[in-house]
Design a protein around this motif. Structure first.
Motif, PDB file in Angstrom:
ATOM      1  N   HIS A 160      55.245  62.863  43.640  1.00 50.48           N
ATOM      2  CA  HIS A 160      55.782  62.707  45.218  1.00 50.48           C
ATOM      3  C   HIS A 160      55.829  61.365  45.613  1.00 50.48           C
ATOM      4  O   HIS A 160      55.875  61.044  46.851  1.00 50.48           O
ATOM      5  CB  HIS A 160      54.983  63.590  45.866  1.00 50.48           C
ATOM      6  N   GLN A 161      56.054  60.341  44.882  1.00 47.18           N
ATOM      7  CA  GLN A 161      56.232  59.003  45.055  1.00 47.18           C
ATOM      8  C   GLN A 161      54.801  58.247  45.812  1.00 47.18           C
ATOM      9  O   GLN A 161      55.189  57.474  46.609  1.00 47.18           O
ATOM     10  CB  GLN A 161      57.293  58.757  45.944  1.00 47.18           C
ATOM     11  N   ARG A 162      53.725  58.913  45.570  1.00 45.17           N
ATOM     12  CA  ARG A 162      52.440  58.455  45.969  1.00 45.17           C
ATOM     13  C   ARG A 162      51.480  58.214  44.937  1.00 45.17           C
ATOM     14  O   ARG A 162      51.568  58.753  43.869  1.00 45.17           O
ATOM     15  CB  ARG A 162      51.906  59.419  47.189  1.00 45.17           C
ATOM     16  N   PHE A 163      50.797  57.171  45.039  1.00 43.67           N
ATOM     17  CA  PHE A 163      49.915  56.574  43.896  1.00 43.67           C
ATOM     18  C   PHE A 163      48.649  57.556  43.864  1.00 43.67           C
ATOM     19  O   PHE A 163      48.337  58.058  44.824  1.00 43.67           O
ATOM     20  CB  PHE A 163      49.521  55.189  44.135  1.00 43.67           C
ATOM     21  N   ALA A 164      48.247  57.776  42.637  1.00 42.89           N
ATOM     22  CA  ALA A 164      47.299  58.640  42.375  1.00 42.89           C
ATOM     23  C   ALA A 164      46.125  57.637  41.418  1.00 42.89           C
ATOM     24  O   ALA A 164      46.764  56.956  40.743  1.00 42.89           O
ATOM     25  CB  ALA A 164      47.565  59.850  41.382  1.00 42.89           C
ATOM     26  N   HIS A 165      45.025  57.784  41.571  1.00 36.76           N
ATOM     27  CA  HIS A 165      44.133  57.132  41.132  1.00 36.76           C
ATOM     28  C   HIS A 165      43.046  57.906  40.201  1.00 36.76           C
ATOM     29  O   HIS A 165      42.534  58.894  40.739  1.00 36.76           O
ATOM     30  CB  HIS A 165      43.212  56.152  42.107  1.00 36.76           C
ATOM     31  N   GLY A 166      42.606  57.310  39.139  1.00 41.46           N
ATOM     32  CA  GLY A 166      41.529  58.094  38.332  1.00 41.46           C
ATOM     33  C   GLY A 166      40.340  57.739  38.897  1.00 41.46           C
ATOM     34  O   GLY A 166      40.108  56.823  39.241  1.00 41.46           O
ATOM     35  N   ALA A 167      39.437  58.955  38.669  1.00 37.35           N
ATOM     36  CA  ALA A 167      38.135  58.710  39.488  1.00 37.35           C
ATOM     37  C   ALA A 167      37.283  57.642  38.723  1.00 37.35           C
ATOM     38  O   ALA A 167      36.644  56.858  39.442  1.00 37.35           O
ATOM     39  CB  ALA A 167      37.358  60.048  39.032  1.00 37.35           C
ATOM     40  N   GLY A 168      37.404  57.419  37.323  1.00 36.65           N
ATOM     41  CA  GLY A 168      36.662  56.189  36.622  1.00 36.65           C
ATOM     42  C   GLY A 168      36.880  54.877  37.128  1.00 36.65           C
ATOM     43  O   GLY A 168      36.143  53.911  37.060  1.00 36.65           O
ATOM     44  N   TYR A 169      38.442  54.719  37.585  1.00 37.31           N
ATOM     45  CA  TYR A 169      38.778  53.607  37.855  1.00 37.31           C
ATOM     46  C   TYR A 169      38.458  53.215  39.295  1.00 37.31           C
ATOM     47  O   TYR A 169      37.800  52.012  39.500  1.00 37.31           O
ATOM     48  CB  TYR A 169      40.401  53.571  37.757  1.00 37.31           C
ATOM     49  N   VAL A 170      38.368  54.353  39.976  1.00 30.82           N
ATOM     50  CA  VAL A 170      37.840  53.855  41.547  1.00 30.82           C
ATOM     51  C   VAL A 170      36.342  53.685  41.386  1.00 30.82           C
ATOM     52  O   VAL A 170      35.910  52.525  42.124  1.00 30.82           O
ATOM     53  CB  VAL A 170      38.043  55.299  42.323  1.00 30.82           C
ATOM     54  N   ARG A 171      35.633  54.367  40.399  1.00 32.24           N
ATOM     55  CA  ARG A 171      34.146  54.068  40.517  1.00 32.24           C
ATOM     56  C   ARG A 171      33.937  52.491  39.819  1.00 32.24           C
ATOM     57  O   ARG A 171      32.956  51.726  40.165  1.00 32.24           O
ATOM     58  CB  ARG A 171      33.390  54.973  39.368  1.00 32.24           C
ATOM     59  N   GLN A 172      34.690  52.213  38.676  1.00 36.64           N
ATOM     60  CA  GLN A 172      34.501  50.942  38.295  1.00 36.64           C
ATOM     61  C   GLN A 172      34.801  49.694  39.229  1.00 36.64           C
ATOM     62  O   GLN A 172      34.058  49.027  39.221  1.00 36.64           O
ATOM     63  CB  GLN A 172      35.441  50.620  37.011  1.00 36.64           C
ATOM     64  N   ARG A 173      36.002  49.914  39.780  1.00 39.62           N
ATOM     65  CA  ARG A 173      36.464  48.758  40.694  1.00 39.62           C
ATOM     66  C   ARG A 173      35.329  48.826  41.995  1.00 39.62           C
ATOM     67  O   ARG A 173      34.995  47.438  42.368  1.00 39.62           O
ATOM     68  CB  ARG A 173      37.681  49.072  41.433  1.00 39.62           C
ATOM     69  N   LEU A 174      34.705  49.876  42.361  1.00 40.07           N
ATOM     70  CA  LEU A 174      33.645  49.822  43.566  1.00 40.07           C
ATOM     71  C   LEU A 174      32.625  48.887  42.885  1.00 40.07           C
ATOM     72  O   LEU A 174      32.182  48.091  43.667  1.00 40.07           O
ATOM     73  CB  LEU A 174      33.163  51.132  43.867  1.00 40.07           C
ATOM     74  N   ASP A 175      32.054  49.349  41.892  1.00 41.24           N
ATOM     75  CA  ASP A 175      31.040  48.543  41.231  1.00 41.24           C
ATOM     76  C   ASP A 175      31.383  46.979  41.179  1.00 41.24           C
ATOM     77  O   ASP A 175      30.494  46.190  41.506  1.00 41.24           O
ATOM     78  CB  ASP A 175      30.405  49.193  40.170  1.00 41.24           C
ATOM     79  N   GLU A 176      32.411  46.785  40.818  1.00 44.59           N
ATOM     80  CA  GLU A 176      32.907  45.317  40.258  1.00 44.59           C
ATOM     81  C   GLU A 176      32.924  44.714  41.637  1.00 44.59           C
ATOM     82  O   GLU A 176      32.900  43.315  41.597  1.00 44.59           O
ATOM     83  CB  GLU A 176      33.994  45.266  39.539  1.00 44.59           C
TER      84      GLU A 176
END
Length: 271
Positions: free
Chosen positions: A223-239
């Motif tokens: 639907h032309q909207r970005f989807a994010h993997g849960a692992g990626y979100v967790r990793q970037r938050l920590d970093e």
């Protein structure tokens, strides 16, 4: 700024869209390339449509011109369409989670992608001061008329975070912002720079099955909207200096009668 041939652009976009809907993605990709040649700022979102078809590189974010045009056009009917027709209730879920966790009231709140004020309205009695930021001037005008915010800005979220030099906030919200962003580092770094130590950041994201991501951290969905993997979100938050408080599975909205899965994420800034 180069003047756009509106008629030629409309013809090219309609041709590309027709080819995409017919399933001829190779021809559609060539047609969208013509659209981008006519309109490099990409008011019609050709880049994200290409990515959703698996053609071309996935952009780091949706083009600002596309997001502005999309929401300026739909501002007047936004609340009705999003809430009544698409079942969007993320702002109320945010309020419920704060009550369940015993968080609030908040002194200074920043509502990124504030739109017409749905999140501001849900949190109004829990905040002393709320600042709203949105790229769409039409959306901000509607939010202003609701008298929910002490301050409102027409700005792109990450640009605002980079330029803001006012005192930091103790809560930053970003509901329905991540579906227009791919890479999350700029947003998360910017949020951290504008939060007090121990401040909270709550946001929603859309996601897809792990096998669909096929190892990618994010992608443009159907639907032309970005989807994010849960692992990626967790990793970037920590970093970027955050501790994850909770990541809750939610239905973000309905689309063509189907629920769109996502996450409601609450994080705390380490400072």
């Amino acid at each position: 700024m180069t003047k756009i041939d509106e008629d030629a652009l409309a013809d090219a976009y309609n041709r590309a869209l027709s080819l995409e809907k017919s399933g001829d993605f190779d021809a559609a990709a060539k047609a969208y390339a013509d659209v981008l040649a006519l309109d490099p700022e990409d008011h019609g979102g050709a880049a994200v449509r290409l990515a959703s078809m698996g053609r071309g590189e996935t952009p780091e974010k949706a083009p600002d011109a596309y997001v502005t045009t999309l929401f300026d056009q739909h501002a007047e009917v936004f609340d009705n369409v999003l809430v009544e027709q698409l079942g969007y209730c993320v702002p109320l879920l945010v309020r419920q989670r704060f009550h369940a966790l015993g968080l609030g009231p908040f002194k200074r709140v920043l509502d990124l992608g504030c739109g017409t004020g749905l999140t501001g309205g849900a949190l109004r009695d829990m905040a002393e001061d709320i600042t709203g930021v949105d790229l769409s001037e039409n959306m901000v005008e509607i939010a202003h008329d609701k008298e929910l915010y002490e301050t409102l800005y027409v700005a792109e979220a990450i640009d605002f975070l980079e330029d803001n030099d006012d005192e930091p906030f103790d809560l930053i919200t970003a509901t329905d912002v991540l579906p227009y962003l791919g890479a999350l580092e700029p947003l998360f770094f910017g949020v951290g720079e504008n939060l007090v130590a121990g401040g909270h950041f709550i946001f929603s994201s859309e996601t897809l099955p792990e096998e669909t991501f096929a190892g990618r951290p994010f992608m443009v969905g159907p639907h032309q909207r970005f989807a994010h993997g849960a692992g990626y979100v967790r990793q970037r938050l920590d970093e970027t200096g955050f501790d994850l408080v909770e990541m809750t599975d939610i239905t973000v909205r309905m689309e063509e009668g189907e629920p769109i899965p996502g996450h409601l994420v609450l994080a705390k800034y380490r400072g």
